[in-house]
Design a protein around this motif. Structure first.
Motif, short mmCIF file in Angstrom:
data_model
loop_
_atom_site.label_atom_id
_atom_site.label_comp_id
_atom_site.label_asym_id
_atom_site.label_seq_id
_atom_site.Cartn_x
_atom_site.Cartn_y
_atom_site.Cartn_z
N GLY A 1 0.78 -1.23 0.00
CA GLY A 1 0.00 0.00 0.00
C GLY A 1 0.81 1.27 0.00
O GLY A 1 0.25 2.36 0.08
N ILE A 2 2.12 1.15 -0.10
CA ILE A 2 2.98 2.33 -0.07
C ILE A 2 2.71 3.25 -1.26
O ILE A 2 2.81 4.46 -1.15
CB ILE A 2 4.47 1.92 -0.03
CG1 ILE A 2 4.75 1.21 1.30
CG2 ILE A 2 5.39 3.10 -0.20
CD1 ILE A 2 6.13 0.62 1.39
N LEU A 3 2.35 2.67 -2.39
CA LEU A 3 2.13 3.46 -3.61
C LEU A 3 0.69 3.94 -3.74
O LEU A 3 0.29 4.44 -4.80
CB LEU A 3 2.52 2.64 -4.84
CG LEU A 3 3.99 2.23 -4.92
CD1 LEU A 3 4.24 1.34 -6.12
CD2 LEU A 3 4.88 3.46 -4.96
N GLY B 1 -5.85 3.03 -5.08
CA GLY B 1 -5.07 3.96 -4.27
C GLY B 1 -5.81 4.36 -3.01
O GLY B 1 -5.23 4.37 -1.90
N TYR B 2 -7.11 4.69 -3.14
CA TYR B 2 -7.89 5.07 -1.96
C TYR B 2 -8.04 3.90 -0.99
O TYR B 2 -8.03 4.10 0.23
CB TYR B 2 -9.28 5.60 -2.36
CG TYR B 2 -9.27 7.07 -2.69
CD1 TYR B 2 -8.80 8.01 -1.77
CD2 TYR B 2 -9.76 7.53 -3.89
CE1 TYR B 2 -8.80 9.36 -2.07
CE2 TYR B 2 -9.77 8.89 -4.20
CZ TYR B 2 -9.29 9.80 -3.27
OH TYR B 2 -9.30 11.14 -3.56
N GLY C 1 -6.56 1.72 4.10
CA GLY C 1 -5.96 0.64 4.88
C GLY C 1 -4.86 1.15 5.79
O GLY C 1 -4.79 0.77 6.97
N TRP C 2 -4.01 2.03 5.26
CA TRP C 2 -2.96 2.61 6.09
C TRP C 2 -3.55 3.48 7.19
O TRP C 2 -3.09 3.45 8.34
CB TRP C 2 -1.99 3.44 5.25
CG TRP C 2 -0.90 2.62 4.64
CD1 TRP C 2 -0.81 2.21 3.36
CD2 TRP C 2 0.23 2.09 5.31
NE1 TRP C 2 0.30 1.47 3.17
CE2 TRP C 2 0.98 1.37 4.37
CE3 TRP C 2 0.69 2.14 6.63
CZ2 TRP C 2 2.16 0.71 4.68
CZ3 TRP C 2 1.88 1.50 6.94
CH2 TRP C 2 2.60 0.77 5.98
N ALA C 3 -4.59 4.25 6.88
CA ALA C 3 -5.23 5.10 7.89
C ALA C 3 -5.86 4.24 8.99
O ALA C 3 -5.75 4.56 10.18
CB ALA C 3 -6.28 6.00 7.24
N ALA C 4 -6.49 3.14 8.59
CA ALA C 4 -7.09 2.25 9.60
C ALA C 4 -6.02 1.62 10.47
O ALA C 4 -6.19 1.49 11.70
CB ALA C 4 -7.92 1.16 8.89
N MET C 5 -4.88 1.23 9.88
CA MET C 5 -3.80 0.64 10.68
C MET C 5 -3.21 1.66 11.64
O MET C 5 -2.91 1.35 12.80
CB MET C 5 -2.71 0.07 9.76
CG MET C 5 -3.14 -1.22 9.12
SD MET C 5 -1.95 -2.12 8.10
CE MET C 5 -0.45 -1.27 8.15
#
Length: 193
Positions: A136-138, A171-172, A177-181
């Motif tokens: 998910g980095i990109l 992308g969203y 996913g990153w925001a939830a983590m």
């Protein structure tokens, strides 16, 4: 082809009046574009027009057969044009320089080229697809390039809206996913701290 006789020079015995091969009917006197000799491809195009007219019900079987035979025997553009003059596609086109006033039917034009894909839309899709193997980095670059691509597509009318949308969605999802983590990590740290 051994039975074909050579064409006698003008004024010599054996050359028919009105111009034509010995043993054949004289060629009609035409001028300009109409008198130009037709090629096999010109006759094939005329037959295509006849086939379309027959399929649409504009010609009955007998008339189609008669015109088909006439098209295969036609020697000049003028003769071919007469065969299809009363059909919607109009007379057969000749060389553009010789007959600029003759409209070329859409049937004989090359198909329009599809618009090219927007480069940023392609980049957005690739970055969105790479979100999975990169964890998910990109995701954020996929979202940015997706929005830039959609703006460019609206302005330039290029293709690629679906690719830009797919890149945006992936992308969203990665950003979410990153925001939830991060939110989960903050909650865990807050409850233990």
């Amino acid at each position: 082809m051994g039975d074909v006789q050579p064409w006698p020079p003008a004024g010599q015995p054996g050359r028919p009046q009105g111009g034509g091969w010995p043993g054949r009917q004289p060629v009609p006197q035409e001028s300009g574009y109409a008198a130009m000799r037709a090629a096999h491809t010109d006759r094939d195009r005329t037959v295509d027009v006849l086939k379309a007219a027959f399929a649409e019900g504009r010609l009955d079987a007998a008339e189609y057969s008669a015109r088909f035979d006439a098209a295969n025997q036609a020697q000049t553009y003028g003769q071919l044009a007469q065969i299809v003059a009363d059909l919607p596609t109009g007379p057969m086109p000749g060389p553009a320089a010789s007959a600029p006033s003759v409209p070329i039917p859409p049937t004989f034009l090359a198909p329009p080229q599809p618009p090219r894909n927007n480069g940023m839309a392609i980049a957005s899709l690739v970055l969105g697809l790479l979100c999975v193997p990169t964890g998910g980095i990109l995701g954020l670059p996929a979202v940015i390039t997706g929005h830039v691509a959609r703006r460019q597509i609206r302005e330039t009318r290029e293709a690629g809206d679906g690719m830009a949308t797919a890149g945006l969605v992936m992308g969203y999802l990665s950003v979410a996913g990153w925001a939830a983590m991060l939110l989960l990590a903050m909650l865990i740290i807050g409850t233990h701290g």
